[in-house]
Design a protein around this motif. Structure first.
Motif, PDB file in Angstrom:
ATOM      1  N   UNK A 123      86.902  20.995  48.609  1.00 22.63           N
ATOM      2  CA  UNK A 123      85.758  20.566  47.187  1.00 22.63           C
ATOM      3  C   UNK A 123      86.534  20.886  45.787  1.00 22.63           C
ATOM      4  N   UNK A 322      85.891   8.481  55.007  1.00 20.86           N
ATOM      5  CA  UNK A 322      84.260   9.387  54.423  1.00 20.86           C
ATOM      6  C   UNK A 322      84.289  10.341  54.934  1.00 20.86           C
ATOM      7  N   UNK A 323      83.246  10.994  55.084  1.00 20.07           N
ATOM      8  CA  UNK A 323      82.663  12.063  55.268  1.00 20.07           C
ATOM      9  C   UNK A 323      81.820  12.806  54.371  1.00 20.07           C
ATOM     10  N   UNK A 342      86.691  15.275  50.297  1.00 22.49           N
ATOM     11  CA  UNK A 342      86.537  15.407  51.995  1.00 22.49           C
ATOM     12  C   UNK A 342      87.673  13.953  52.231  1.00 22.49           C
ATOM     13  N   UNK A 343      87.392  12.831  51.862  1.00 22.89           N
ATOM     14  CA  UNK A 343      87.549  11.372  52.484  1.00 22.89           C
ATOM     15  C   UNK A 343      89.269  11.366  52.060  1.00 22.89           C
ATOM     16  N   UNK A 345      91.480  13.340  53.863  1.00 26.85           N
ATOM     17  CA  UNK A 345      92.745  14.184  54.598  1.00 26.85           C
ATOM     18  C   UNK A 345      91.405  14.685  56.167  1.00 26.85           C
ATOM     19  N   UNK A 348      90.178  19.644  56.856  1.00 27.01           N
ATOM     20  CA  UNK A 348      88.687  20.053  55.467  1.00 27.01           C
ATOM     21  C   UNK A 348      90.041  21.337  54.590  1.00 27.01           C
TER      22      UNK A 348
ATOM     23  N   UNK B  98      82.809  29.989  49.101  1.00 25.86           N
ATOM     24  CA  UNK B  98      83.079  29.338  49.999  1.00 25.86           C
ATOM     25  C   UNK B  98      84.426  30.588  50.987  1.00 25.86           C
ATOM     26  N   UNK B 161      88.687  22.767  61.558  1.00 23.84           N
ATOM     27  CA  UNK B 161      89.243  21.513  61.631  1.00 23.84           C
ATOM     28  C   UNK B 161      90.055  21.009  62.410  1.00 23.84           C
ATOM     29  N   UNK B 192      80.427  22.379  63.236  1.00 27.41           N
ATOM     30  CA  UNK B 192      80.936  22.021  61.787  1.00 27.41           C
ATOM     31  C   UNK B 192      81.358  20.842  61.876  1.00 27.41           C
ATOM     32  N   UNK B 193      80.806  20.068  60.659  1.00 24.19           N
ATOM     33  CA  UNK B 193      81.384  18.839  60.522  1.00 24.19           C
ATOM     34  C   UNK B 193      82.666  18.115  61.176  1.00 24.19           C
ATOM     35  N   UNK B 197      83.886  14.947  63.566  1.00 27.00           N
ATOM     36  CA  UNK B 197      85.115  14.068  63.371  1.00 27.00           C
ATOM     37  C   UNK B 197      86.336  14.134  64.358  1.00 27.00           C
TER      38      UNK B 197
END
Lengths: 498, 498
Positions: A123, A322-323, A342-343, A345, A348, B98, B161, B192-193, B197
């Motif tokens: 981010x 993309x996520x 985020x898109x 890699x 995270x 974060x 991740x 977690x997202x 994924x």
């Protein structure tokens, strides 16, 4: 004497206004431990082999999780020294087994800043300037791969295995977008093992693996394979195989791939940086036809691990990645101008490996990198000359990039494997091994620009001497030796007591 | 003045006998640039927002790929200073958005040695002692997670991740081994997202996502979901959610999971290190029931990125990752005692992230890490106290680990998002955002053990002041504002000119 922690005071942080002054004495200790460890090793790899090295490490490093700490100075001194003493150092001239480069001091110094600042590339508000630096640097790199396209793009990866994985994933998603659940993967038997692993990971059918001729994938072979397939296909070509450094005939493969409406991923993990050299970039002609290209700068780019890149012809090719995670890329933040990262890699949290790359590109420039590449390519030709001139050694073939395969002329495959282990275990040299033309060969992967011709002469003499000693010392019966390949007709030298 | 490269001389390497002395002046430059950059920034994040930061970086860093290099000293001074000036520094007390920790100076110093030595963890002859150190350290860590089991194991990952991805992959392969092509993934809407994924990556069906109560997944909900499923299932529980730091009721989830013959992966990326603390480890009761557990030490472990770990109850659980590449792990080399390392990661080339972890464990010990963890957990309670006592702020709930959600009491969700952006863009504070209980909240994730109570008081006053200014400065019409959530009945304060 170990200094126990003061329980009242937290240990120093690397960041903030005082971080650099806190780092300085610790970095001094690390540099001292690196020196002492290298002196204690005194060669390319520690002597004794796996068991002895593990025992020494355990004696030095355990307990690895004590109840009470020994303090920063003791821990750094002890463990950095132990790992240094027990390292295979690719900066040593006789350490030339793998695509394992000696990193540039300037890239290592830059990597220290990455660790100290600790930006996380998922981010913007964890990595404001690092985000911008990554955008600029990857754009420049993408333009190097795809010079004629308006909007090429490039992702940072952990290396060729992840680049191959992403290349296959993007192809799978392009197929799915047309309603086809899978994509055929077509590769040569010279492709990196990670291609097969990626297909398995992604739930794709086992790749169709084609035979190669002289270690390269022939366009006619690809043509026949594609003619038999129905549905979307991704061909994998390699620019710099792990075994021999061979480069597949990219223009021809691109042509037949296009003719069949298939796509092409080029694994240029090794050979990709030849793009920097005007003497060598013609070998990569055809690269810009690929739908994705993986290139590692921790191989022929002198970066500490990791420095992988995946280039694609257009930014839109990355859309499948993309996520959304509201805590990182909320829609209203994106609308307000905060970049969505985020898109870029599947990871995270992500380290800014781009910093050392950017420092290297600026410090050396295209020409400086080209000089290093030209130098190691010349070294490989020189080593091949020396092998050809050596009475006891046989050269596999003239090198394509910087990999030289050779063997003691009268050794069996099993003897050759034993010679390699003897060199490694004695701590004298680290060479690799590769199968080619039905035989096992010693492999020298040259990535050290400071190696001198005299080093090569001495290395070859060491190999020849070790070959003689291995034959002399081997047990009289050879019937029970493990063999890793057949001896071709020409290899029928006497197997005993030569 | 930039010093151009001497074309005759290759730039210095970090390794070999002379590497440390070559590194020293470059490291000095880096430490100087870190100091100057931090002073130029003068706060937690650069002012101006994404566009301004990118423009400044471009002005300082371009061209990123010049034809001729500017030399090591110029490149390090320029780029390290630029990235430092443009960093979000989690060592600054007001940078707490974060799970982005300020790394310990000792871990950063150790990471320098990892870069300089450049071991690659994919074969023994590229990383002799680092291999042994990883084996010892991961074994100790696995025993921390699974204290009652004889042979637990642990892999090093790039973070949560990848740990989640591997947890799902291992479950998929266990299912396949029984002839079932896929495994049902069952998770809460608090997962977690990367869980979603990973399922996509692996070609698994979309996870069955269950509603949570107060941000945690209830055993009864899991029980009902599993009762409706046929075939193998993997439940994902979270120990430390990204949004609120909540810990799912692990013993209850483990019980219903076992009752249904399903498996359990616990994403303890955030909360896992509570294991070190005797005051807090009871919150992780039930962890040892999991078939896999992901824990990040670059969150509540003060490591520079990356320092991920995935623990499993038995070494045999890792068998699906076994792979062969003759150049790295030939069968006769394995028989001769050379360790086979390829099955410890999906990466091939791999950096020794274990070194900084091992140095930290030795330097601090379990007790030293526990003190840091206890300290930041106490800070979170203290910040929650201060929010509760503040007339203009509302606390979401008492913190579970170190995450504190709060909001200016009368702000709408859109205003809250704007307040956050205003703080970030002005360079004064970096707070995160999270949805909880139907609203948007400011999120402070406390990971800096050096922050003082006075910092929290000042931070809250800054937020309250910015909230007032945002309301005063907002356009009179509110009909066109993007809204990221509904205002609940209690949130109907006057929206204009307060």
């Amino acid at each position: 004497m170990p200094t126990p922690n003061d329980p009242g005071e937290p240990p120093a942080l690397a960041g903030g206004a005082t971080g650099p002054s806190q780092l300085r004495p610790l970095v001094d200790t690390v540099l001292g431990a690196l020196s002492q460890g290298a002196a204690a090793r005194g060669g390319p790899i520690p002597a004794g082999g796996p068991q002895a090295v593990a025992e020494r490490l355990r004696a030095q490093a355990t307990p690895v999780l004590p109840a009470n700490g020994t303090g920063a100075q003791d821990a750094l001194r002890t463990l950095v020294r132990a790992v240094t003493e027990g390292s295979a150092d690719p900066a040593e001239p006789y350490c030339a087994a793998h695509l394992h480069c000696p990193p540039l001091a300037l890239a290592v110094a830059a990597d220290l800043a990455a660790s100290a600042l600790n930006p996380s590339m998922d981010s913007w508000d964890q990595a404001p300037a690092a985000t911008a630096l990554e955008a600029e640097t990857t754009a420049a790199f993408a333009a190097l791969v795809y010079p004629d396209l308006p909007q090429p793009a490039c992702l940072v990866t952990t290396g060729g295995s992840e680049s191959n994985q992403l290349g296959l994933l993007l192809a799978r998603e392009r197929a799915r977008a047309t309603g086809v659940p899978a994509v055929h993967i077509v590769c040569g038997d010279n492709a990196h093992h990670s291609v097969h692993r990626a297909a398995w990971l992604l739930g794709l059918p086992e790749p169709r693996t084609l035979p190669t001729h002289d270690g390269t994938l022939r366009p006619a072979t690809v043509d026949r394979a594609l003619a038999e397939l129905r549905g979307p296909a991704l061909v994998i070509a390699t620019a710099g195989t792990t075994d021999t450094g061979a480069i597949d005939p990219l223009p021809g493969i691109a042509e037949v791939t296009t003719a069949h409406g298939a796509e092409l991923h080029i694994d240029a993990s090794y050979g990709g940086p030849l793009l920097f050299s005007k003497h060598h970039r013609a070998q990569l002609s055809g690269l810009q036809s690929a739908t994705s290209v993986g290139i590692d700068l921790h191989k022929l780019g002198w970066q500490p691990i990791a420095a992988g890149l995946l280039a694609v012809p257009d930014t839109t090719a990355l859309r499948p990645l993309a996520t959304n995670a509201d805590y990182l890329n909320a829609h209203d933040d994106i609308e307000a101008g905060f970049p969505d990262l985020l898109g870029r890699s599947l990871r995270t949290t992500r380290r800014p490996d781009i910093l050392k790359i950017a420092v290297t590109l600026r410090a050396l420039g295209r020409d400086g990198l080209a000089q290093l590449i030209d130098r190691v390519c010349q070294q490989a030709q020189r080593l091949a000359d020396l092998v050809e001139a050596h009475p006891g050694l046989t050269l596999y073939a003239r090198p394509t990039i910087t990999t030289v395969l050779f063997r003691p002329s009268h050794a069996t495959d099993a003897e050759l494997a034993a010679i390699r282990r003897a060199l490694v275990t004695s701590g004298t040299a680290v060479l690799g091994r590769a199968h080619a033309a039905g035989r096992l060969w010693l492999k020298a992967t040259l990535l050290n620009p400071t190696t001198e011709p005299a080093d090569f002469t001495a290395l070859l003499d060491l190999v020849a001497r070790t070959a003689r000693e291995t034959r002399t010392g081997r047990p009289p019966s050879n019937g029970q030796e493990p063999s890793t390949g057949q001896d071709p007709p020409g290899g029928n030298a006497p197997r005993n007591g030569q």
